[in-house]
Design a protein around this motif. Structure first.
Motif, mmCIF file in Angstrom:
data_model
loop_
_atom_site.group_PDB
_atom_site.id
_atom_site.type_symbol
_atom_site.label_atom_id
_atom_site.label_comp_id
_atom_site.label_asym_id
_atom_site.label_seq_id
_atom_site.Cartn_x
_atom_site.Cartn_y
_atom_site.Cartn_z
ATOM 1 N N GLY A 156 0.818 -1.201 0.000
ATOM 2 C CA GLY A 156 0.000 0.000 0.000
ATOM 3 C C GLY A 156 0.853 1.253 0.000
ATOM 4 N N ARG A 157 1.757 1.347 0.971
ATOM 5 C CA ARG A 157 2.622 2.524 1.014
ATOM 6 C C ARG A 157 3.596 2.526 -0.160
ATOM 7 N NH1 ARG A 157 4.716 -0.841 5.073
ATOM 8 N NH2 ARG A 157 6.927 -1.388 4.813
ATOM 9 N N GLY A 158 3.919 1.340 -0.685
ATOM 10 C CA GLY A 158 4.793 1.242 -1.843
ATOM 11 C C GLY A 158 4.203 1.878 -3.077
ATOM 12 N N LEU A 159 2.885 1.791 -3.232
ATOM 13 C CA LEU A 159 2.231 2.430 -4.371
ATOM 14 C C LEU A 159 2.431 3.938 -4.314
ATOM 15 C CD1 LEU A 159 0.447 2.402 -6.871
ATOM 16 C CD2 LEU A 159 -1.560 2.278 -5.374
ATOM 17 N N LEU A 160 2.338 4.507 -3.114
ATOM 18 C CA LEU A 160 2.571 5.940 -2.965
ATOM 19 C C LEU A 160 4.034 6.283 -3.246
ATOM 20 C CD1 LEU A 160 1.470 8.717 -2.179
ATOM 21 C CD2 LEU A 160 1.952 8.147 0.218
ATOM 22 N N THR A 161 4.947 5.445 -2.786
ATOM 23 C CA THR A 161 6.366 5.645 -3.083
ATOM 24 C C THR A 161 6.621 5.598 -4.575
ATOM 25 O OG1 THR A 161 7.045 4.683 -0.969
ATOM 26 C CG2 THR A 161 8.682 4.701 -2.726
ATOM 27 N N LEU A 162 6.003 4.629 -5.252
ATOM 28 C CA LEU A 162 6.160 4.492 -6.694
ATOM 29 C C LEU A 162 5.613 5.714 -7.425
ATOM 30 C CD1 LEU A 162 6.923 2.816 -9.172
ATOM 31 C CD2 LEU A 162 4.711 1.646 -8.973
ATOM 32 N N TYR A 163 4.463 6.207 -6.993
ATOM 33 C CA TYR A 163 3.866 7.401 -7.604
ATOM 34 C C TYR A 163 4.807 8.598 -7.477
ATOM 35 C CZ TYR A 163 0.843 11.547 -7.837
ATOM 36 O OH TYR A 163 0.307 12.787 -8.122
ATOM 37 N N ARG A 164 5.353 8.802 -6.306
ATOM 38 C CA ARG A 164 6.246 9.950 -6.090
ATOM 39 C C ARG A 164 7.539 9.807 -6.885
ATOM 40 N NH1 ARG A 164 5.163 10.397 0.474
ATOM 41 N NH2 ARG A 164 3.240 11.657 0.323
ATOM 42 N N ALA A 165 8.027 8.574 -7.008
ATOM 43 C CA ALA A 165 9.225 8.345 -7.810
ATOM 44 C C ALA A 165 8.956 8.668 -9.280
ATOM 45 C CB ALA A 165 9.686 6.900 -7.662
ATOM 46 N N CYS A 166 7.813 8.225 -9.783
ATOM 47 C CA CYS A 166 7.445 8.517 -11.173
ATOM 48 C C CYS A 166 7.320 10.020 -11.390
ATOM 49 C CB CYS A 166 6.134 7.823 -11.525
ATOM 50 S SG CYS A 166 6.240 6.023 -11.678
ATOM 51 N N CYS A 167 6.676 10.705 -10.464
ATOM 52 C CA CYS A 167 6.516 12.156 -10.581
ATOM 53 C C CYS A 167 7.867 12.853 -10.607
ATOM 54 C CB CYS A 167 5.675 12.686 -9.416
ATOM 55 S SG CYS A 167 3.926 12.276 -9.501
ATOM 56 N N SER A 168 8.789 12.418 -9.762
ATOM 57 C CA SER A 168 10.112 13.032 -9.725
ATOM 58 C C SER A 168 10.852 12.843 -11.044
ATOM 59 C CB SER A 168 10.925 12.440 -8.573
ATOM 60 O OG SER A 168 12.212 13.008 -8.497
ATOM 61 N N LEU A 169 10.786 11.631 -11.578
ATOM 62 C CA LEU A 169 11.467 11.363 -12.845
ATOM 63 C C LEU A 169 10.861 12.144 -14.004
ATOM 64 C CD1 LEU A 169 12.099 7.496 -12.756
ATOM 65 C CD2 LEU A 169 13.764 9.320 -12.417
ATOM 66 N N ASP A 170 9.545 12.321 -13.969
ATOM 67 C CA ASP A 170 8.840 12.938 -15.098
ATOM 68 C C ASP A 170 8.627 14.430 -14.932
ATOM 69 O OD1 ASP A 170 8.666 10.388 -16.172
ATOM 70 O OD2 ASP A 170 6.691 10.004 -15.285
ATOM 71 N N GLY A 171 9.055 14.990 -13.789
ATOM 72 C CA GLY A 171 8.843 16.416 -13.557
ATOM 73 C C GLY A 171 7.386 16.776 -13.373
ATOM 74 N N VAL A 172 6.621 15.869 -12.767
ATOM 75 C CA VAL A 172 5.191 16.066 -12.536
ATOM 76 C C VAL A 172 4.967 16.420 -11.066
ATOM 77 C CG1 VAL A 172 2.931 14.926 -12.497
ATOM 78 C CG2 VAL A 172 4.521 14.518 -14.388
ATOM 79 N N GLU A 173 4.107 17.409 -10.816
ATOM 80 C CA GLU A 173 3.792 17.771 -9.440
ATOM 81 C C GLU A 173 2.967 16.661 -8.788
ATOM 82 O OE1 GLU A 173 3.802 20.006 -5.971
ATOM 83 O OE2 GLU A 173 4.908 20.352 -7.838
ATOM 84 N N PRO A 174 3.429 16.081 -7.667
ATOM 85 C CA PRO A 174 2.680 14.998 -7.020
ATOM 86 C C PRO A 174 1.496 15.535 -6.217
ATOM 87 C CG PRO A 174 4.695 15.449 -5.798
ATOM 88 C CD PRO A 174 4.722 16.349 -7.000
ATOM 89 N N VAL A 175 0.316 15.451 -6.786
ATOM 90 C CA VAL A 175 -0.878 16.006 -6.133
ATOM 91 C C VAL A 175 -1.658 14.957 -5.352
ATOM 92 C CG1 VAL A 175 -1.123 17.858 -7.830
ATOM 93 C CG2 VAL A 175 -2.253 15.667 -8.230
ATOM 94 N N LEU A 176 -1.405 13.695 -5.617
ATOM 95 C CA LEU A 176 -2.109 12.622 -4.920
ATOM 96 C C LEU A 176 -1.319 12.242 -3.670
ATOM 97 C CD1 LEU A 176 -3.019 10.502 -8.079
ATOM 98 C CD2 LEU A 176 -4.430 12.212 -6.908
ATOM 99 N N GLN A 177 -2.025 12.054 -2.564
ATOM 100 C CA GLN A 177 -1.346 11.940 -1.276
ATOM 101 C C GLN A 177 -1.533 10.605 -0.564
ATOM 102 O OE1 GLN A 177 0.750 14.334 -0.298
ATOM 103 N NE2 GLN A 177 0.247 15.380 -2.222
ATOM 104 N N SER A 178 -2.195 9.647 -1.182
ATOM 105 C CA SER A 178 -2.400 8.356 -0.541
ATOM 106 C C SER A 178 -2.591 7.281 -1.605
ATOM 107 C CB SER A 178 -3.630 8.395 0.376
ATOM 108 O OG SER A 178 -4.818 8.467 -0.400
ATOM 109 N N PRO A 179 -2.360 6.010 -1.243
ATOM 110 C CA PRO A 179 -2.617 4.927 -2.194
ATOM 111 C C PRO A 179 -4.066 4.929 -2.684
ATOM 112 C CG PRO A 179 -1.375 4.117 -0.322
ATOM 113 C CD PRO A 179 -1.780 5.512 0.021
ATOM 114 N N ALA A 180 -5.014 5.220 -1.797
ATOM 115 C CA ALA A 180 -6.425 5.250 -2.198
ATOM 116 C C ALA A 180 -6.682 6.333 -3.231
ATOM 117 C CB ALA A 180 -7.307 5.460 -0.968
#
Length: 320
Positions: free
Chosen positions: A193-217
């Motif tokens: 569950g928390r890994g999905l959030l980690t993965l999202y933030r990693a993708c955002c960092s690589l792609d230069g996307v602002e991470p607006v989503l704050q939870s796996p849900a």
């Protein structure tokens, strides 16, 4: 009247039930953060049923983490338990502590067909092990070995802490980013569950996307609502799960089939079935044909870990 109690204790919740006539009854889910100790949670559970603690005779707890010596420390919550002290405190004759995914594996032996969804057709070899794996608070992995003359033996392990495999340039870039954030890029780092959030933030960092989503849900909800970026992250999650599952099948020789369990995947079943999970699962070069014959099921039963704890308790009492 004596009581037998079973529990499935993860990082977030303690699922408790009475075990009567090989069936669960009075299932309750208690947040682990609300109780200082497992004994406190059990007392609250029994009080809610108007049952005295003195009636408690036998307990089996499925615990998240490696179960070995007298004292057990839970991997993903603050609880500890000493077998001797716990038994004395509650006046128990029988106490069984089992790894949570060993219990989950035993739960597969009592699974109804209605409680699983076919992910991949195949022909299960009845003499080969099965793999039980799934993301939840962490990533659990266990084997299930058929015994001669009937019955099953669960093979617990800590497969959620193996290294994350790299199967594409994108995954290599994600791994490199993650390696700068944590000491060990383990499967659980992204496949939980928390890994999905980690993965999202990693993708955002690589792609230069602002991470607006704050939870796996929120990530799952956005993906299912049509957010293309969130859907891409969830697709990567499914693909990485496929690689890890395939690796485990090859390691265990799990031609008996794969059971995908845990609380994460059932939240997006249709998305998962349409994802690249199977392609990644079978992407093993010359061993791809081995994996094409292995059936895969997604388990949708409510409390398979609790049921497995009951099976483990039955085995303990039968063995004397």
């Amino acid at each position: 009247m004596t009581l037998a109690l079973v529990g499935d204790i993860g990082g977030t919740n303690a699922r408790l039930a009475l075990w009567r006539d090989s069936q669960l009854s009075a299932v309750r889910v208690l947040p682990t953060v609300d109780y200082a100790t497992p004994a406190d949670a059990i007392r609250t559970y029994l009080a809610g049923l108007n049952q005295p603690v003195e009636a408690l005779d036998s307990v089996c707890l499925a615990c998240a983490g490696p179960v070995q010596d007298d004292e057990f420390r839970f991997t993903n919550n603050h609880w500890r338990i000493s077998r001797r002290a716990f038994s004395a405190e509650l006046g128990l004759r029988h106490l069984q502590l089992v790894n949570d995914f060993a219990a989950m594996a035993l739960g597969m032996t009592r699974l109804d067909l209605a409680d699983r969804v076919v992910v991949a057709q195949g022909e299960a070899d009845p003499d080969s092990p099965c793999l039980v794996i799934g993301p939840g608070t962490g990533l659990g992995v266990a084997g299930l070995l058929p015994l001669k003359g009937g019955g099953w033996r669960a093979l617990p392990g800590e497969g959620g802490h193996v290294c994350v495999p790299v199967g594409s340039a994108r995954e290599a870039a994600l791994w490199q980013y993650l390696s700068q954030q944590v000491d060990h890029v383990e499967a659980e780092s992204v496949l939980s569950g928390r890994g999905l959030l980690t993965l999202y933030r990693a993708c955002c960092s690589l792609d230069g996307v602002e991470p607006v989503l704050q939870s796996p849900a929120e990530i799952t909800g956005a993906a299912l609502a049509g957010d293309a970026y969130a859907a891409g992250v969830l697709e990567q999650f499914c693909a990485w799960l496929g690689r890890i599952v395939g690796d485990n099948v090859l390691t265990l020789g799990a031609r008996g089939g794969v059971y995908i369990v845990g609380g994460v995947i059932p939240r997006f079943v249709d998305f998962f079935l349409a994802s690249g999970f199977l392609d990644a699962f079978r992407d093993k070069g010359r061993m791809s044909r081995f994996l094409e014959a292995v059936p895969v099921w997604l388990v949708t039963a409510d409390y398979p870990g609790l049921t497995g704890a009951g099976v483990a308790l039955e085995q303990l009492l039968e063995d004397g």
